[in-house]
Design a protein around this motif. Structure first.
Motif, PDB file in Angstrom:
ATOM      1  N   GLY A 149       1.091   8.944   8.431  1.00 29.86           N
ATOM      2  CA  GLY A 149       2.382   9.261   7.843  1.00 29.86           C
ATOM      3  C   GLY A 149       2.926  10.576   8.366  1.00 29.86           C
ATOM      4  N   ARG A 150       4.223  10.699   8.311  1.00 33.66           N
ATOM      5  CA  ARG A 150       4.890  11.862   8.895  1.00 33.66           C
ATOM      6  C   ARG A 150       4.416  13.169   8.280  1.00 33.66           C
ATOM      7  NH1 ARG A 150      10.831  10.790   8.483  1.00 33.66           N
ATOM      8  NH2 ARG A 150      10.461  11.191   6.266  1.00 33.66           N
ATOM      9  N   HIS A 151       4.194  13.174   6.974  1.00 30.44           N
ATOM     10  CA  HIS A 151       3.838  14.423   6.299  1.00 30.44           C
ATOM     11  C   HIS A 151       2.338  14.569   6.053  1.00 30.44           C
ATOM     12  CE1 HIS A 151       8.092  15.094   5.577  1.00 30.44           C
ATOM     13  NE2 HIS A 151       8.180  13.874   5.076  1.00 30.44           N
ATOM     14  N   ARG A 152       1.593  13.466   6.132  1.00 30.50           N
ATOM     15  CA  ARG A 152       0.164  13.473   5.802  1.00 30.50           C
ATOM     16  C   ARG A 152      -0.064  14.107   4.426  1.00 30.50           C
ATOM     17  NH1 ARG A 152      -3.310  11.818   9.564  1.00 30.50           N
ATOM     18  NH2 ARG A 152      -2.594  11.629  11.718  1.00 30.50           N
ATOM     19  N   ARG A 153       0.713  13.636   3.457  1.00 30.06           N
ATOM     20  CA  ARG A 153       0.679  14.229   2.124  1.00 30.06           C
ATOM     21  C   ARG A 153       0.949  13.159   1.076  1.00 30.06           C
ATOM     22  NH1 ARG A 153       5.157  17.213  -0.550  1.00 30.06           N
ATOM     23  NH2 ARG A 153       4.314  18.564  -2.171  1.00 30.06           N
ATOM     24  N   VAL A 154       0.045  13.048   0.117  1.00 31.78           N
ATOM     25  CA  VAL A 154       0.218  12.178  -1.035  1.00 31.78           C
ATOM     26  C   VAL A 154       0.451  13.072  -2.249  1.00 31.78           C
ATOM     27  CG1 VAL A 154      -0.904  10.509  -2.571  1.00 31.78           C
ATOM     28  CG2 VAL A 154      -1.226  10.341  -0.091  1.00 31.78           C
ATOM     29  N   GLY A 164      -3.238   8.221 -17.321  1.00 31.49           N
ATOM     30  CA  GLY A 164      -3.128   8.682 -15.943  1.00 31.49           C
ATOM     31  C   GLY A 164      -4.405   8.527 -15.139  1.00 31.49           C
ATOM     32  N   THR A 165      -5.480   8.047 -15.755  1.00 33.90           N
ATOM     33  CA  THR A 165      -6.766   7.964 -15.065  1.00 33.90           C
ATOM     34  C   THR A 165      -6.713   7.064 -13.844  1.00 33.90           C
ATOM     35  OG1 THR A 165      -7.890   8.290 -17.173  1.00 33.90           O
ATOM     36  CG2 THR A 165      -9.211   7.465 -15.352  1.00 33.90           C
ATOM     37  N   ALA A 166      -6.148   5.869 -14.001  1.00 37.53           N
ATOM     38  CA  ALA A 166      -6.074   4.929 -12.883  1.00 37.53           C
ATOM     39  C   ALA A 166      -5.194   5.478 -11.771  1.00 37.53           C
ATOM     40  CB  ALA A 166      -5.549   3.577 -13.362  1.00 37.53           C
ATOM     41  N   ALA A 167      -4.094   6.128 -12.122  1.00 28.95           N
ATOM     42  CA  ALA A 167      -3.208   6.699 -11.121  1.00 28.95           C
ATOM     43  C   ALA A 167      -3.914   7.801 -10.333  1.00 28.95           C
ATOM     44  CB  ALA A 167      -1.949   7.250 -11.785  1.00 28.95           C
ATOM     45  N   THR A 168      -4.685   8.615 -11.029  1.00 25.39           N
ATOM     46  CA  THR A 168      -5.433   9.683 -10.358  1.00 25.39           C
ATOM     47  C   THR A 168      -6.430   9.102  -9.363  1.00 25.39           C
ATOM     48  OG1 THR A 168      -5.207  11.137 -12.276  1.00 25.39           O
ATOM     49  CG2 THR A 168      -6.991  11.628 -10.721  1.00 25.39           C
ATOM     50  N   ARG A 169      -7.165   8.093  -9.789  1.00 24.81           N
ATOM     51  CA  ARG A 169      -8.132   7.449  -8.907  1.00 24.81           C
ATOM     52  C   ARG A 169      -7.441   6.828  -7.675  1.00 24.81           C
ATOM     53  NH1 ARG A 169     -10.503   5.097 -12.640  1.00 24.81           N
ATOM     54  NH2 ARG A 169      -9.396   3.121 -12.627  1.00 24.81           N
ATOM     55  N   PHE A 170      -6.322   6.159  -7.917  1.00 29.18           N
ATOM     56  CA  PHE A 170      -5.568   5.534  -6.837  1.00 29.18           C
ATOM     57  C   PHE A 170      -5.077   6.583  -5.839  1.00 29.18           C
ATOM     58  CE2 PHE A 170      -1.688   3.939  -4.886  1.00 29.18           C
ATOM     59  CZ  PHE A 170      -2.034   2.642  -4.529  1.00 29.18           C
ATOM     60  N   ALA A 171      -4.569   7.698  -6.337  1.00 23.11           N
ATOM     61  CA  ALA A 171      -4.051   8.743  -5.459  1.00 23.11           C
ATOM     62  C   ALA A 171      -5.149   9.349  -4.593  1.00 23.11           C
ATOM     63  CB  ALA A 171      -3.382   9.838  -6.299  1.00 23.11           C
ATOM     64  N   PHE A 172      -6.325   9.573  -5.165  1.00 24.52           N
ATOM     65  CA  PHE A 172      -7.445  10.092  -4.378  1.00 24.52           C
ATOM     66  C   PHE A 172      -7.844   9.103  -3.288  1.00 24.52           C
ATOM     67  CE2 PHE A 172      -8.056  13.390  -7.528  1.00 24.52           C
ATOM     68  CZ  PHE A 172      -8.702  14.397  -6.827  1.00 24.52           C
ATOM     69  N   GLU A 173      -7.888   7.810  -3.627  1.00 25.04           N
ATOM     70  CA  GLU A 173      -8.263   6.802  -2.633  1.00 25.04           C
ATOM     71  C   GLU A 173      -7.248   6.753  -1.497  1.00 25.04           C
ATOM     72  OE1 GLU A 173      -8.482   3.342  -5.041  1.00 25.04           O
ATOM     73  OE2 GLU A 173     -10.453   3.839  -5.901  1.00 25.04           O
ATOM     74  N   GLU A 174      -5.971   6.837  -1.846  1.00 28.32           N
ATOM     75  CA  GLU A 174      -4.929   6.810  -0.815  1.00 28.32           C
ATOM     76  C   GLU A 174      -5.028   8.034   0.093  1.00 28.32           C
ATOM     77  OE1 GLU A 174      -2.347   4.606   0.044  1.00 28.32           O
ATOM     78  OE2 GLU A 174      -3.636   3.275  -1.104  1.00 28.32           O
ATOM     79  N   ALA A 175      -5.221   9.189  -0.494  1.00 27.45           N
ATOM     80  CA  ALA A 175      -5.343  10.401   0.315  1.00 27.45           C
ATOM     81  C   ALA A 175      -6.560  10.331   1.227  1.00 27.45           C
ATOM     82  CB  ALA A 175      -5.428  11.624  -0.595  1.00 27.45           C
ATOM     83  N   GLU A 176      -7.647   9.753   0.713  1.00 23.96           N
ATOM     84  CA  GLU A 176      -8.872   9.670   1.508  1.00 23.96           C
ATOM     85  C   GLU A 176      -8.708   8.740   2.709  1.00 23.96           C
ATOM     86  OE1 GLU A 176     -13.291  10.126   0.150  1.00 23.96           O
ATOM     87  OE2 GLU A 176     -12.582   8.119  -0.397  1.00 23.96           O
ATOM     88  N   VAL A 177      -8.158   7.542   2.501  1.00 23.73           N
ATOM     89  CA  VAL A 177      -8.034   6.609   3.624  1.00 23.73           C
ATOM     90  C   VAL A 177      -7.009   7.097   4.637  1.00 23.73           C
ATOM     91  CG1 VAL A 177      -8.772   4.613   2.295  1.00 23.73           C
ATOM     92  CG2 VAL A 177      -6.326   5.120   2.472  1.00 23.73           C
ATOM     93  N   ARG A 178      -6.040   7.861   4.201  1.00 20.57           N
ATOM     94  CA  ARG A 178      -5.014   8.380   5.108  1.00 20.57           C
ATOM     95  C   ARG A 178      -5.408   9.705   5.771  1.00 20.57           C
ATOM     96  NH1 ARG A 178       0.379   6.756   3.353  1.00 20.57           N
ATOM     97  NH2 ARG A 178       0.197   5.059   1.854  1.00 20.57           N
ATOM     98  N   LYS A 179      -6.522  10.301   5.274  1.00 16.88           N
ATOM     99  CA  LYS A 179      -6.901  11.642   5.707  1.00 16.88           C
ATOM    100  C   LYS A 179      -5.737  12.613   5.468  1.00 16.88           C
ATOM    101  CE  LYS A 179     -10.333  10.177   9.089  1.00 16.88           C
ATOM    102  NZ  LYS A 179     -10.375   8.760   8.623  1.00 16.88           N
ATOM    103  N   ALA A 180      -5.173  12.488   4.286  1.00 15.01           N
ATOM    104  CA  ALA A 180      -4.001  13.284   3.924  1.00 15.01           C
ATOM    105  C   ALA A 180      -4.343  14.275   2.820  1.00 15.01           C
ATOM    106  CB  ALA A 180      -2.876  12.358   3.438  1.00 15.01           C
TER     107      ALA A 180
END
Length: 296
Positions: A149-154, A164-180
């Motif tokens: 991604g252009r910004h490498r930022r989630v 918010g627990t599921a959203a937090t988990r999802f955001a960490f997973e997205e950042a990890e796979v994107r290396k963001a």
């Protein structure tokens, strides 16, 4: 069983952008991609007419749309397994049903039937409020890709409460796979009635609200941060409404993640309470928005 990413396609430019984005996302996650088209003609007329008339123009169009989308996905990521289906129901019902066996749903912000005065298609908004899995709506002037991604930022909007627990988990997973970088944000405000003109107390109510925001942020992130130590996590509190703070953050993000809470409607229907913050983000975000429900 590996759950697929499901994309709603209808031949619109918005849905094709969703196919591109979801294909990248499926490649990142190493999951299958499922492309679905909703056709009410199939439900109400298809079975009765198909026997005598063969394939209708609606059937031909539906097949052409999903086949073109599948070819597009294959050209973009040849290693991603792609399946397609034309399903006999309205788009909201089809996608809501698909959500029960999907890792996430990806939809464009507008469909073929979108009205010019609507900022967000009714299908996208309805699905985001009903689906039992994360729904990613392709908002904003993104560059049609999830990889690199252009910004490498989630950005994660951190709310208050357990939903918010599921959203937090999802955001960490997205950042990890994107290396963001994961930018976790908690907005806070000091109500006007708590302000004071006394010179010795100036700023004290604001400091208390800010400290409370810091505590909420730490509590929400501690478990997921320990589970994803490789993620570059940045904690941030910001004074202002959550809507304004997160909209500003979306300008330099590749994905904005928010949680929603389960609720029971008057008819007994179980859905998710989008709330004013999620509604605003879905209508105005400058980047794709992931709406993540808290199950159970």
């Amino acid at each position: 069983m590996v759950l697929p990413l499901v994309v709603g396609v209808d031949g619109s430019e918005s849905s094709l952008r969703a196919v591109d984005w979801a294909t990248d996302e499926a490649a990142l996650r190493d999951v299958p991609l499922r492309l679905v088209y909703a056709s009410l003609w199939e439900r109400y007329e298809g079975a009765a007419l198909a026997e005598g008339l063969g394939r209708s123009s609606e059937q031909v169009m539906a097949d052409d749309i999903v086949e073109a989308a599948a070819r597009r996905a294959h050209r973009r990521a040849p290693d991603v397994k792609v399946t397609t289906d034309v399903l006999p129901d309205d788009a909201v019902s089809v996608l809501s049903n698909e959500a029960h066996t999907a890792a996430a749903l990806v939809v464009g912000s507008r469909g073929r039937g979108g009205l010019a005065e609507l900022l967000l298609g009714s299908v996208s908004l309805a699905v985001a409020g009903r689906a039992a899995c994360p729904v990613i709506v392709l908002r904003g002037s993104h560059d049609n890709q999830a990889r690199a991604g252009r910004h490498r930022r989630v950005v994660l909007g951190v709310g208050e409460g357990p939903h918010g627990t599921a959203a937090t988990r999802f955001a960490f997973e997205e950042a990890e796979v994107r290396k963001a970088t994961l930018d976790a944000v908690r907005a806070w405000r000091c109500p006007a009635y708590e302000s004071t003109d006394h010179p010795l107390l100036t700023g004290e109510p604001a400091r208390l609200h800010e400290q409370r925001a810091v505590e909420i942020l730490e509590s929400a992130l501690s478990t997921a941060a320990a589970e994803h130590p490789a993620v570059d996590l940045r904690r941030r509190t910001a004074e202002g409404s959550a809507r304004r703070v997160l909209l500003d953050a979306s300008d330099e993000a590749d994905l904005l993640v928010v949680g929603v809470q389960r609720h029971h409607g008057h008819s007994g229907h179980v859905g998710f309470q989008l709330g004013r913050v999620a509604h605003t983000l879905l209508h105005h975000s400058a980047c794709p928005v992931a709406v993540v429900p808290q199950r159970g």
